[in-house]
Design a protein around this motif. Structure first.
Motif, short mmCIF file in Angstrom:
data_model
loop_
_atom_site.label_atom_id
_atom_site.label_comp_id
_atom_site.label_asym_id
_atom_site.label_seq_id
_atom_site.Cartn_x
_atom_site.Cartn_y
_atom_site.Cartn_z
N LEU A 63 0.82 -1.21 0.00
CA LEU A 63 0.00 0.00 0.00
C LEU A 63 0.85 1.27 0.00
CD1 LEU A 63 -2.87 1.08 0.02
CD2 LEU A 63 -2.83 1.01 2.53
N LYS A 64 1.96 1.26 0.74
CA LYS A 64 2.79 2.46 0.86
C LYS A 64 3.33 2.94 -0.48
CE LYS A 64 6.74 4.39 3.38
NZ LYS A 64 7.80 4.11 4.39
N PRO A 65 3.88 2.06 -1.35
CA PRO A 65 4.35 2.53 -2.66
C PRO A 65 3.24 3.14 -3.50
CG PRO A 65 5.22 0.34 -2.19
CD PRO A 65 4.19 0.63 -1.14
N LEU A 66 2.03 2.58 -3.40
CA LEU A 66 0.90 3.13 -4.16
C LEU A 66 0.53 4.51 -3.64
CD1 LEU A 66 -1.41 3.00 -6.19
CD2 LEU A 66 -2.74 1.72 -4.48
N VAL A 67 0.45 4.66 -2.33
CA VAL A 67 0.12 5.96 -1.74
C VAL A 67 1.15 7.01 -2.14
CG1 VAL A 67 -0.15 7.25 0.42
CG2 VAL A 67 -1.15 4.94 0.19
N GLN A 68 2.41 6.64 -2.11
CA GLN A 68 3.47 7.57 -2.50
C GLN A 68 3.34 7.97 -3.97
OE1 GLN A 68 6.91 5.22 -1.39
NE2 GLN A 68 7.06 6.18 0.63
N ALA A 69 3.05 6.99 -4.82
CA ALA A 69 2.88 7.28 -6.24
C ALA A 69 1.65 8.15 -6.48
CB ALA A 69 2.75 5.97 -7.03
N PHE A 70 0.58 7.90 -5.72
CA PHE A 70 -0.65 8.66 -5.88
C PHE A 70 -0.44 10.11 -5.45
CE2 PHE A 70 -4.95 10.07 -5.56
CZ PHE A 70 -5.71 9.22 -6.35
N ILE A 71 0.26 10.31 -4.36
CA ILE A 71 0.52 11.67 -3.87
C ILE A 71 1.41 12.44 -4.84
CG2 ILE A 71 1.66 13.00 -2.05
CD1 ILE A 71 0.76 10.86 -0.07
N LYS A 72 2.38 11.74 -5.42
CA LYS A 72 3.33 12.39 -6.32
C LYS A 72 2.73 12.66 -7.69
CE LYS A 72 8.16 12.06 -7.74
NZ LYS A 72 9.40 11.23 -7.70
N HIS A 73 1.90 11.72 -8.18
CA HIS A 73 1.31 11.88 -9.52
C HIS A 73 -0.18 11.55 -9.47
CE1 HIS A 73 5.36 12.20 -11.19
NE2 HIS A 73 5.68 11.08 -10.55
N PRO A 74 -0.98 12.33 -8.76
CA PRO A 74 -2.41 12.00 -8.62
C PRO A 74 -3.19 12.05 -9.94
CG PRO A 74 -1.96 14.20 -7.80
CD PRO A 74 -0.64 13.58 -8.06
N TRP A 75 -2.78 12.97 -10.83
CA TRP A 75 -3.55 13.16 -12.06
C TRP A 75 -3.55 11.91 -12.93
CZ3 TRP A 75 -7.46 15.24 -13.93
CH2 TRP A 75 -7.65 15.42 -15.30
N ILE A 76 -2.48 11.12 -12.89
CA ILE A 76 -2.43 9.89 -13.68
C ILE A 76 -3.57 8.96 -13.29
CG2 ILE A 76 -1.12 7.77 -14.12
CD1 ILE A 76 1.43 9.35 -13.87
N PHE A 77 -3.76 8.77 -12.00
CA PHE A 77 -4.77 7.84 -11.51
C PHE A 77 -6.18 8.42 -11.65
CE2 PHE A 77 -0.83 6.87 -9.27
CZ PHE A 77 -0.71 5.52 -9.52
N VAL A 78 -6.32 9.73 -11.41
CA VAL A 78 -7.63 10.35 -11.55
C VAL A 78 -8.09 10.33 -13.00
CG1 VAL A 78 -8.90 12.53 -11.34
CG2 VAL A 78 -7.33 11.83 -9.53
#
Length: 324
Positions: A63-78
């Motif tokens: 979960l931690k790597p995903l959260v870090q990636a989401f915080i750093k590049h949220p627009w990709i996932f949104v």
């Protein structure tokens, strides 16, 4: 691992995933027939999927790597969550009001072609080239799928509803491979290495803005969803979203550098219509296919068999690679 063995494993993942993905069409068809409101049907599946995936990813200590990636590049996932998941399941929920599940499942198989034809607009490397043989085989498979439906066309009461349903499902058939492939490309460019579970969870969280809007529409129109609709949506999230979605994303990730194999993995989704027909025969009493159904089935099985053979032959010429 040899490229051929990796392709065989990916095909296996794709076929098993199609079994679970077919539950979406069956459950949506049942909910539409029982009066379940389309906005709740579209929203609940992903709302239930998020905690299921979060628990699994957390237990796997991923979960931690995903959260870090989401915080750093949220627009990709949104962006790709809204397109690849939000638009997809909204379109399928609306289409289920207009056409039976077997027709929605059949039309959705256009995504097999969409994934191939979108390649020049998605990739900047050698993957942008359209594999002609894979394209021809995919066209044959789609033709077989629609032949299977000829005998059932006379059972439909409104041509207008069928056409509207077709274009709505067509939208979903385009955004499904678009969201999956573009997310992989964006993650590559950012140097982010996420597995299938992490990617599906990231996209599910990314489409939350649309889920909130759909839930608000559903509440304002009919109030809270009935318990039966919640239960059905939970099963759809578990079987289609978790088992089917993660399985399919795992399969595509295994062959993401091989455009021929990627087209074949997307073609395995044709089995969804077969599983949907069987499911509707058991749960809704849908009759066995007649002449056109059997002819179409032979075309589909022949096309997918040659698809598999073509991919395995192509993979023999590729060097040994390591799964990322």
């Amino acid at each position: 691992m040899s490229e051929q063995k990796k392709v065989i494993n990916a095909i296996g993942w794709g076929m098993v995933a199609s079994l679970f993905l077919s539950s979406t069409f069956i459950i949506n068809s049942i909910l539409a027939g029982s009066g379940g409101y389309w906005a709740w049907t579209a929203a609940l599946r992903s709302l239930f999927l998020i905690p299921i995936l979060a628990a699994v990813v957390f237990a796997a200590k991923q979960l931690k790597p995903l959260v870090q990636a989401f915080i750093k590049h949220p627009w990709i996932f949104v962006k790709w969550g809204l397109i690849g998941f939000g638009v997809l399941y909204t379109s399928l929920a609306i289409a289920s009001l207009l056409s039976p599940g077997w027709m929605v499942a059949a039309t959705f198989q256009i995504n097999i072609l969409a994934g191939i034809l979108l390649a020049p607009f998605i990739y900047a490397d050698e993957r942008r080239l359209i594999p002609r043989r894979a394209l021809i085989l995919s066209v044959i498979i789609i033709a077989g799928v629609f032949v299977m439906q000829f005998e059932k066309m006379s059972q439909l009461h409104s041509v207008g509803s069928v056409l509207l349903s077709f274009f709505i499902v067509l939208l979903g058939a385009v955004v499904w491979p678009l969201g999956n492939r573009k997310l992989l490309v964006d993650l590559e460019h950012k140097g982010l290495h996420l597995n299938a579970l992490q990617r599906v969870l990231g996209m599910s969280v990314g489409c939350l803005p649309l889920l909130i809007i759909l839930s608000t529409i559903g509440y304002l129109k009919v109030g809270l969803p009935p318990i039966a609709q919640c239960e059905s949506s939970f099963y759809s999230a578990l079987f289609s979203g978790f088992l089917g979605g993660v399985g399919f994303y795992q399969a595509t990730q295994m062959v993401k550098k091989n455009p021929v194999a990627l087209a074949t993995i997307e073609a395995t989704q044709v089995f969804e219509i077969l599983f949907t027909l069987v499911g509707e025969m058991i749960l809704k009493g849908t009759p066995l296919p007649g002449f056109y159904g059997r002819v179409g089935l032979l075309i589909v099985l022949g096309g997918i068999s040659v698809h598999f053979w073509n991919t395995l032959r192509h993979s023999k010429r590729l060097p040994v690679t390591v799964i990322n």
